[in-house]
Design an enzyme around this catalytic site. Structure first.
Site, PDB file in Angstrom:
ATOM      1  N   MET A  30      33.196 -22.911   5.987  1.00  0.00           N
ATOM      2  CA  MET A  30      33.597 -24.237   6.463  1.00  0.00           C
ATOM      3  C   MET A  30      34.961 -24.595   5.868  1.00  0.00           C
ATOM      4  O   MET A  30      35.347 -25.754   5.834  1.00  0.00           O
ATOM      5  CB  MET A  30      32.552 -25.287   6.082  1.00  0.00           C
ATOM      6  N   GLY A  31      35.693 -23.576   5.407  1.00  0.00           N
ATOM      7  CA  GLY A  31      37.031 -23.817   4.861  1.00  0.00           C
ATOM      8  C   GLY A  31      36.988 -24.376   3.460  1.00  0.00           C
ATOM      9  O   GLY A  31      35.980 -24.261   2.765  1.00  0.00           O
ATOM     10  N   LEU A  56      38.602 -23.181   0.945  1.00  0.00           N
ATOM     11  CA  LEU A  56      38.202 -21.918   0.318  1.00  0.00           C
ATOM     12  C   LEU A  56      38.477 -21.901  -1.181  1.00  0.00           C
ATOM     13  O   LEU A  56      39.505 -22.386  -1.641  1.00  0.00           O
ATOM     14  CB  LEU A  56      38.949 -20.767   0.990  1.00  0.00           C
ATOM     15  N   HIS A  78      34.471 -17.938  -1.881  1.00  0.00           N
ATOM     16  CA  HIS A  78      34.719 -17.458  -0.515  1.00  0.00           C
ATOM     17  C   HIS A  78      35.570 -16.183  -0.538  1.00  0.00           C
ATOM     18  O   HIS A  78      35.323 -15.246   0.219  1.00  0.00           O
ATOM     19  CB  HIS A  78      35.487 -18.505   0.301  1.00  0.00           C
ATOM     20  N   LYS A  84      24.570 -18.047  -3.605  1.00  0.00           N
ATOM     21  CA  LYS A  84      24.392 -19.423  -4.088  1.00  0.00           C
ATOM     22  C   LYS A  84      23.512 -20.186  -3.099  1.00  0.00           C
ATOM     23  O   LYS A  84      22.589 -20.877  -3.486  1.00  0.00           O
ATOM     24  CB  LYS A  84      25.740 -20.132  -4.246  1.00  0.00           C
ATOM     25  N   VAL A 102      29.845 -16.652  -7.390  1.00  0.00           N
ATOM     26  CA  VAL A 102      30.998 -16.667  -8.305  1.00  0.00           C
ATOM     27  C   VAL A 102      30.921 -17.967  -9.109  1.00  0.00           C
ATOM     28  O   VAL A 102      30.683 -19.045  -8.546  1.00  0.00           O
ATOM     29  CB  VAL A 102      32.327 -16.583  -7.530  1.00  0.00           C
ATOM     30  N   LEU A 130      30.758 -21.933  -8.072  1.00  0.00           N
ATOM     31  CA  LEU A 130      31.879 -22.526  -7.340  1.00  0.00           C
ATOM     32  C   LEU A 130      31.372 -23.089  -6.017  1.00  0.00           C
ATOM     33  O   LEU A 130      30.542 -22.492  -5.344  1.00  0.00           O
ATOM     34  CB  LEU A 130      32.973 -21.482  -7.082  1.00  0.00           C
ATOM     35  N   SER A 131      31.877 -24.261  -5.674  1.00  0.00           N
ATOM     36  CA  SER A 131      31.472 -24.934  -4.441  1.00  0.00           C
ATOM     37  C   SER A 131      32.565 -25.923  -4.059  1.00  0.00           C
ATOM     38  O   SER A 131      33.205 -26.516  -4.938  1.00  0.00           O
ATOM     39  CB  SER A 131      30.158 -25.695  -4.681  1.00  0.00           C
TER      40      SER A 131
HETATM   41  O1  PAF Z   1      27.701 -21.789   3.911  1.00  0.00           O
HETATM   42  C1  PAF Z   1      28.462 -22.391   4.676  1.00  0.00           C
HETATM   43  O2  PAF Z   1      29.623 -22.652   4.357  1.00  0.00           O
HETATM   44  C2  PAF Z   1      27.966 -22.822   6.050  1.00  0.00           C
HETATM   45  O3  PAF Z   1      26.634 -23.193   5.995  1.00  0.00           O
HETATM   46  C3  PAF Z   1      28.196 -21.760   7.148  1.00  0.00           C
HETATM   47  C4  PAF Z   1      27.422 -20.485   6.831  1.00  0.00           C
HETATM   48  C5  PAF Z   1      29.679 -21.430   7.234  1.00  0.00           C
HETATM   49  C6  PAF Z   1      27.720 -22.289   8.507  1.00  0.00           C
HETATM   50  O4  PAF Z   1      28.437 -23.410   8.894  1.00  0.00           O
END
Ligand code: PAF
Length: 274
Positions: free
Chosen positions: A26-27, A29, A33, A145, A172, A180-181
């Site tokens: 979902m960006g 990053l 990611h 995670k 991570v 990380l989130s």
């Molecule tokens: O984990 C995420 O960021 C979202 O749930 C995903 C897998 C990109 C689906 O929108």
């Protein structure tokens, strides 16, 4: 690195490219990611990353509107990596009309995250299925995670015979252990210092279990209580069988601890395999 908004343009570009490894995001990053993207690069010569904040997986009162959208920075972060295409569609491209066809999910989707965020996994599974249909990757990479998400995507692929191999990547963590989130940036300075306690609590629980304590109910209760005493509001903190995500039984030996808790207005989740 190509950036696509349009489905046909992306599909034309992907024609003849195989195998494709896909990382849905979902960006906004972060290093977590980027670890998924690096894993994709090790698996395949052709890597696609999607960036799309999926409204189907947010409840009406949740942070869909304020979820950070940072496409330029995301593209910069991806540019040194082996990424061939970024798919960053507008809402109107993926939902030209309201999404009325939604997947029906098994009972596990109503537990843990699903209990506190009803419909969340239906939204996740539906968007993942759409993205798989658009990109048709051979492999897709997900982080541990979001353990329940990983489990549900794996089961979806298995039960719907979708020809995509699901690859799991380790969580991570920051140097103090916090997973990380993108939501960590909602934390103020004090909360950020406290936030690693979720991981530490999972770790303590893991150590208790490894040392032979199988009183899962009591252990969970104590762990949640210790977080509450520090000012957290715990949604769940519980031990499950990895392969089914059912509550752990004494004889199970493939275990995972899953936790979700609030620090102020920020909800953090984490998981730890035993
Ligand atoms: O984990 C995420 O960021 C979202 O749930 C995903 C897998 C990109 C689906 O929108």
């Amino acid at each position: 690195m190509n950036i696509f908004n349009d489905i046909d343009d992306l599909r034309n570009n992907l024609r003849g490219k195989a195998p494709v490894a896909f990382v849905p995001t979902m960006g906004n990053l972060h290093a977590g990611h980027l670890a998924l993207v690096k894993q994709a690069g090790r698996l395949s010569d052709y890597v696609v990353v999607s960036i799309f904040v999926n409204r189907l997986q947010f409840l009406p009162h949740e942070d869909f509107d304020r979820y950070p959208r940072t496409l330029d920075d995301d593209c910069k972060a991806l540019s040194p990596l082996d990424v061939n295409s970024i798919f960053a569609p507008d809402d109107k491209i993926l939902f030209p009309t309201p999404q009325e066809f939604l997947l029906a999910l098994p009972p596990v989707a109503d537990t843990l995250e699903g209990k506190f965020r009803p419909g969340f996994f239906r939204g996740v599974a539906t968007i993942i299925l759409k993205l798989f249909n658009i990109i048709q990757p051979q492999q897709a990479i997900f982080g541990k995670k979001d353990y329940q998400q990983l489990h549900i995507v794996r089961e979806m692929v298995r039960q719907l015979n979708i020809p995509v191999e699901i690859i799991a990547c380790e969580t991570v963590r920051a140097s103090d252990g916090l997973a990380l989130s993108s939501r960590n940036q909602y934390l103020d300075q004090e909360q950020r210092k406290e936030a690693c306690q979720l991981y530490r609590t999972l770790l303590q629980l893991k150590n208790e279990i490894i040392s032979g304590n199988k009183e899962f109910e009591t252990l969970q209760h104590h762990a949640a209580h210790s977080l509450c005493q520090r000012g957290w509001t715990v949604d769940y903190l519980s031990v499950h069988k990895r392969s089914t995500l059912l509550p752990a039984q004494e004889h199970d030996d493939d275990l995972v601890i899953l936790g979700a808790a609030w620090l102020g207005k920020t909800r953090l989740i984490d998981s730890l395999e035993i």
